[in-house]
Design a protein around this motif. Sequence first.
Motif, PDB file in Angstrom:
ATOM      1  N   ASN A 163       0.832  -1.197   0.000  1.00  0.00           N
ATOM      2  CA  ASN A 163       0.000   0.000   0.000  1.00  0.00           C
ATOM      3  C   ASN A 163       0.874   1.258   0.000  1.00  0.00           C
ATOM      4  N   GLN A 197       1.257   0.611  -5.835  1.00  0.00           N
ATOM      5  CA  GLN A 197       0.123   1.023  -6.671  1.00  0.00           C
ATOM      6  C   GLN A 197       0.520   1.038  -8.150  1.00  0.00           C
ATOM      7  N   ARG A 228     -12.228  -7.719   3.891  1.00  0.00           N
ATOM      8  CA  ARG A 228     -11.633  -6.860   2.863  1.00  0.00           C
ATOM      9  C   ARG A 228     -11.614  -7.568   1.500  1.00  0.00           C
ATOM     10  N   PHE A 279     -10.666   0.773  -9.862  1.00  0.00           N
ATOM     11  CA  PHE A 279      -9.393   1.124  -9.217  1.00  0.00           C
ATOM     12  C   PHE A 279      -8.569   2.019 -10.142  1.00  0.00           C
ATOM     13  N   SER A 325      -5.417  -0.515   3.386  1.00  0.00           N
ATOM     14  CA  SER A 325      -5.290   0.682   4.215  1.00  0.00           C
ATOM     15  C   SER A 325      -5.853   0.436   5.626  1.00  0.00           C
ATOM     16  N   GLN A 328     -12.003  -4.190  -4.729  1.00  0.00           N
ATOM     17  CA  GLN A 328     -12.508  -3.281  -5.747  1.00  0.00           C
ATOM     18  C   GLN A 328     -12.260  -3.803  -7.157  1.00  0.00           C
ATOM     19  N   ASN A 353      -7.906  -3.574  -0.793  1.00  0.00           N
ATOM     20  CA  ASN A 353      -7.555  -2.350  -0.060  1.00  0.00           C
ATOM     21  C   ASN A 353      -7.011  -2.734   1.316  1.00  0.00           C
TER      22      ASN A 353
END
Length: 590
Positions: free
Chosen positions: A306, A311, A354, A364, A334, A359, A332
């Motif tokens: 993360n 990314q 999660r 994304f 986070s 997503q 995700n």
Amino acid sequence: MMYGEDIIEEVRSRNDIVDVISGYVPLKKKGSSYFGLCPFHNEKSPSFSVSREKQMYYCFGCGAGGNVYTFLMEYENFSFPEAVRFLAERAGMQLPQEELNDEDRRKMDEKARLREMNKQAANYFYCLLQSKRGEKAMAYFKNRGITEDTIRRFGLGYSDIYHDDLYRFLKSKGFSDEELKDSALVTLNEQKGGSDKFWNRVMFPIMDVNNRVIGFGGRVMGDGTPKYLNSRETKLFDKSRNLYGLNFARSSRRREIILCEGYMDVISMHQAGFTNAVAALGTAFTSGHGMLLRRYTENVILSFDNDEAGQRAILRAIPILKDAGLNVRVLNLSPYKDPDEFVKNMGAAALEERIKKAQNCVMFEIETLSGQYDQNDPGEKTKFQHEAAKVLAGIVDPLERKNFIEAVSREYFISPKEFQDLVDDYGSNGYITQQKRQRMKREERRVAPEEDKQEKKRQPQKLLLTWFVNEPVLFEKLNGIISPEDFHDPIYHGVALMLFEQYEKEKKVIPARILNQYTDPKDQKKIAELFNTTLKMAPSPEDNDKALTDIVRRVKEESIEQQMNATNDILKWQELIQEKSSLLKLHISI
């Protein structure tokens, strides 16, 4: 070869290729052949053909082809002897035990020696971790929350501070310097002798899907560099064809595979019950990895670090995975950096939640783009909308594209009608994807000029062999005109020798038996294409006779020129010139 030709042929004949391949690839009968989606490249329309009559497979899309041995060597990464043993066991056959000395065994199967070397090294590293010398490394794993069961399951180990520790151990097990230099485990120097590639590191054995050690990763103890060190590629270890943890993940009951960044992420997730986690092996994620994953799942969840680098890695991996035909979502993590940290702080149940809410990869990508532009600035917002439209324009399915247009319009307060028009402008109906496919095809067709020239010269030989395979009656009709010696290309010459001998003895052609003689994948692909080419017959018999006569004449002329270049005998030259002139009168009727 370790086994005689008769044994190899008997094993092959007892394993019907349709039955074997259907255990890996769903096949449907179409005419006399069976078709399915090729496991060696991504496709939506089946072009992977399996022939029960020829006992061969061939993909009309990517050109992959061969017999049942070839398939296992490519799909399972078996050596040829391993494929023979696997199929013999499948057929309930007892293979003969052969008495081989060490030198013969090394010559028979270098991969087997390298595999044994890796196995011995893995055992050594594991035992060292369990000893007093490995206390520091064991403390590292314990501090990371790794249990004894997990250490044993993954075969984790330790390489000591001595620079020649493993080298001396492997020498004591009978491995020669000649073998060790190609192992990626040691470095040899004439003055200093052997030194270990890995030292003062916790060790992660890398296994193939059949649980065999093929390489290693090592994390330095302390502040040394590089922090992580991985085996270079060897005869066993191809980074683009293997993923860490896939040997366990392939048999997980979960419907998706979670793709992580590193060894410890995979280990932590498996220990927490997520046995479907894998990681790339210290290299960029490639299309080879994407195709490998597609063999075991249709769904991939990306769980990279993360941070900014993580990314970016996700954005690079998404198109590769989508090109492989996979459904992709993004996890995700986070506020935590990686899966290992998340599990330690939040627990397995939180990670499960999660994963359920992971997503969609398109959303994304759009969300990442939105963060690159100031949404309060009209000009910046317009740029974002254009970039978002480009992403959605690459979606081929009209309904899926429409749904994403609606979702993005709703999320970012864009007029649906205007956004639809913008997407259409950037290439609705998959324009961008089609352009990319055309570009890839152009790249595949690029061949070095000299190689292309040589291939054109070999083309008549290839076509004539294809005629022989499709029309065996030609062995009789061309008797005394064409012989195996007229095929001067090494591969085609070898195939011609076997074809002519086969027909003389059995009055038929058995392509799969000929392929038994070749273990090099490039040779197998070349021969498989020859055996699976369909002749385009003209409606008129006269036209077919003319085409065949022309091919025979070209092969024969090339053969005569080869002979003329190889001799200084004037009388022989005169004979060859006369023979070449007589070709003008040649006429062959099928």
